[in-house]
Design a protein around this motif. Sequence first.
Motif, mmCIF file in Angstrom:
data_model
loop_
_atom_site.group_PDB
_atom_site.id
_atom_site.type_symbol
_atom_site.label_atom_id
_atom_site.label_comp_id
_atom_site.label_asym_id
_atom_site.label_seq_id
_atom_site.Cartn_x
_atom_site.Cartn_y
_atom_site.Cartn_z
ATOM 1 N N GLU A 31 0.790 -1.261 -0.125
ATOM 2 C CA GLU A 31 0.277 0.056 -0.079
ATOM 3 C C GLU A 31 0.931 1.393 0.070
ATOM 4 N N THR A 32 1.955 1.342 0.594
ATOM 5 C CA THR A 32 2.901 2.411 0.727
ATOM 6 C C THR A 32 3.335 2.661 -0.648
ATOM 7 N N ALA A 33 3.803 1.679 -1.522
ATOM 8 C CA ALA A 33 4.301 1.667 -2.772
ATOM 9 C C ALA A 33 3.445 2.171 -3.818
ATOM 10 N N LEU A 34 2.239 1.571 -3.565
ATOM 11 C CA LEU A 34 1.078 2.091 -4.549
ATOM 12 C C LEU A 34 0.398 3.487 -4.238
ATOM 13 N N ALA A 35 0.744 4.087 -2.833
ATOM 14 C CA ALA A 35 0.144 5.333 -2.637
ATOM 15 C C ALA A 35 1.251 6.244 -3.612
ATOM 16 N N THR A 36 2.684 5.768 -3.377
ATOM 17 C CA THR A 36 3.761 6.778 -4.027
ATOM 18 C C THR A 36 3.511 6.730 -5.463
ATOM 19 N N VAL A 37 3.444 5.586 -6.080
ATOM 20 C CA VAL A 37 3.071 5.497 -7.657
ATOM 21 C C VAL A 37 1.979 6.147 -7.955
ATOM 22 N N LEU A 38 0.975 5.991 -7.394
ATOM 23 C CA LEU A 38 -0.410 6.511 -7.846
ATOM 24 C C LEU A 38 -0.593 7.964 -7.439
ATOM 25 N N ARG A 39 0.432 8.545 -6.788
ATOM 26 C CA ARG A 39 0.390 9.988 -6.017
ATOM 27 C C ARG A 39 -0.789 10.375 -5.554
ATOM 28 N N VAL A 40 -1.626 9.235 -4.538
ATOM 29 C CA VAL A 40 -2.623 9.612 -3.877
ATOM 30 C C VAL A 40 -2.039 9.361 -2.116
ATOM 31 N N PRO A 41 -2.847 9.997 -1.298
ATOM 32 C CA PRO A 41 -2.469 10.144 0.136
ATOM 33 C C PRO A 41 -2.406 8.627 0.828
ATOM 34 N N GLU A 42 -3.397 7.924 0.220
ATOM 35 C CA GLU A 42 -3.534 6.531 1.008
ATOM 36 C C GLU A 42 -4.142 5.616 -0.129
ATOM 37 N N VAL A 43 -3.762 4.257 0.093
ATOM 38 C CA VAL A 43 -4.406 3.130 -0.534
ATOM 39 C C VAL A 43 -4.878 2.059 0.178
ATOM 40 N N SER A 44 -6.196 1.333 -0.310
ATOM 41 C CA SER A 44 -6.400 0.378 0.559
ATOM 42 C C SER A 44 -6.776 -0.983 -0.284
ATOM 43 N N VAL A 45 -6.027 -2.041 -0.083
ATOM 44 C CA VAL A 45 -6.303 -3.327 -1.128
ATOM 45 C C VAL A 45 -6.986 -4.336 -0.158
ATOM 46 N N THR A 46 -7.407 -5.146 -1.087
ATOM 47 C CA THR A 46 -8.335 -6.319 -0.674
ATOM 48 C C THR A 46 -7.464 -7.622 -1.141
ATOM 49 N N CYS A 47 -7.185 -8.599 -0.407
ATOM 50 C CA CYS A 47 -6.300 -9.878 -0.985
ATOM 51 C C CYS A 47 -7.118 -11.031 -0.844
ATOM 52 N N ALA A 48 -6.795 -11.876 -1.747
ATOM 53 C CA ALA A 48 -7.690 -13.199 -1.667
ATOM 54 C C ALA A 48 -7.664 -13.896 -0.217
ATOM 55 N N GLY A 49 -6.573 -13.794 0.440
ATOM 56 C CA GLY A 49 -6.315 -14.598 1.551
ATOM 57 C C GLY A 49 -5.198 -13.869 2.366
ATOM 58 N N ARG A 50 -5.491 -13.800 3.498
ATOM 59 C CA ARG A 50 -4.619 -13.179 4.829
ATOM 60 C C ARG A 50 -3.464 -14.269 5.219
ATOM 61 N N THR A 51 -2.184 -14.129 4.456
ATOM 62 C CA THR A 51 -1.460 -15.230 5.159
ATOM 63 C C THR A 51 -0.691 -15.017 6.512
ATOM 64 N N ASP A 52 -0.619 -16.146 7.244
ATOM 65 C CA ASP A 52 0.205 -15.664 8.433
ATOM 66 C C ASP A 52 1.555 -15.429 8.435
ATOM 67 N N THR A 53 2.132 -14.699 9.475
ATOM 68 C CA THR A 53 3.489 -14.596 9.638
ATOM 69 C C THR A 53 4.327 -15.716 9.143
ATOM 70 N N GLY A 54 5.177 -15.557 8.332
ATOM 71 C CA GLY A 54 6.233 -16.360 7.666
ATOM 72 C C GLY A 54 5.724 -17.207 6.564
ATOM 73 N N VAL A 55 4.446 -17.284 6.120
ATOM 74 C CA VAL A 55 3.756 -18.006 5.057
ATOM 75 C C VAL A 55 4.199 -16.961 3.787
ATOM 76 N N HIS A 56 4.716 -17.923 2.682
ATOM 77 C CA HIS A 56 4.949 -17.332 1.471
ATOM 78 C C HIS A 56 3.763 -17.449 0.416
ATOM 79 N N ALA A 57 4.151 -16.771 -0.648
ATOM 80 C CA ALA A 57 3.205 -16.644 -1.909
ATOM 81 C C ALA A 57 3.804 -16.555 -3.021
ATOM 82 N N ARG A 58 3.188 -17.248 -3.888
ATOM 83 C CA ARG A 58 3.702 -17.151 -5.436
ATOM 84 C C ARG A 58 2.452 -16.571 -6.078
#
Length: 278
Positions: A31-58
Motif C-alpha cells: 500500500e505504501t508503494a502504491l500510494a507513492t506511484v499513484l500519487r495519492v495520500p493512501e491506498v487500501s487493498v483487499t487480498c484473496a487470503g490473509r497469510t500468517d506470519t512466515g507464510v509465502h506466496a507465489r
Amino acid sequence: MRVRVDLAYDGAGFHGWARQPGLRTVQGELETALATVLRVPEVSVTCAGRTDTGVHARGQVCHLDVADDALTGAAGRSTGAPARAVATRLNGLLPADVRVRALRGVPDDFDARVSALWRRYAYRVADDPGTVDPLTRGHVLSWRHPLDLEAMNLAGGALLGEHDFAAFCKRREGATTVRTLLDLQWARDASGVAVATVRADAFCHHMVRSLMGALLAAGEGRRPPDWPAGVLRAGVRDSAVPVLPAHALTLEEVGYPADDELGARAEASRRMRSVEAP
C-alpha cells in the motif's frame, strides 16, 4: 476503475499479510508503494487470503479502486501499456522480498476475496537427510522421520468435501469454519521432497498447517490413517494435532470464474454456511 494486482513474496521477513501498526507486513509495503506511484495520500487493498506470519506466496491476488486515469497518469512518459509501466515502477520501490507479477484493470464485480472459487497451497517437507537442502531451508520443513505418502493420501482423501473444519481451525468470532476441501494430495518432487497440494474454496485460520500436522502423524506411523477423519468428526480442537511451522507453506494460486460470473460468485461466498448434523 478496479485494478487487480498479482504478487509474490517471501514471508520470512513479514508479520503476515495484514497491516499492523509498527510491524512490517506485506499489505503495508504494498500500500505504501502504491500510494507513492499513484500519487495519492493512501491506498487500501483487499487480498484473496490473509497469510500468517512466515507464510509465502507465489500467487497472491488483491484489488484496489483508483481513479479512471490513475494508471495512465502514474505511467508517466512510458510508451508501453500503462499497467505494465506501473507494475515496473512498483517493483522499483518495493523491497526485494515482494514482487508485483502483473497488474490490470478488471470488472467492477471482481473482488479478490469473495470472487475466488478456490485457493491452492503447497506444503513442502524433506523427510530424508539426502533431500535436506540448506539453500531451501526457508521454504521446506526438515522432518526427522520417513513419511509414508500412501498412508497420508489415504488419510487426506477422507477429509475431502464440505465439512465443518472446526477441529483444524483457530476460531474467529462470528466466522464460519465450514469449508469445501477440493484436493489434498501428497507427491514427491524431482528432488525427493514430499509436497502436499491443498485446494479448497477457502481456508480458516491455521487450517492448512493443522491438516498437515495430522497427516504427518499418520505418515510416520504415530497415528492410523483414519485418525484425521476422526478428529474432523469430533468437531473440536485436539491438542494432539500440531500446527506445523509456517515457513514450509506457500500460497501458489487463486482461481476465479469468468467475468460474467463474478457477481454471482461473490454473492454466494458472502452467505454464511453450515453443515447439518447427520
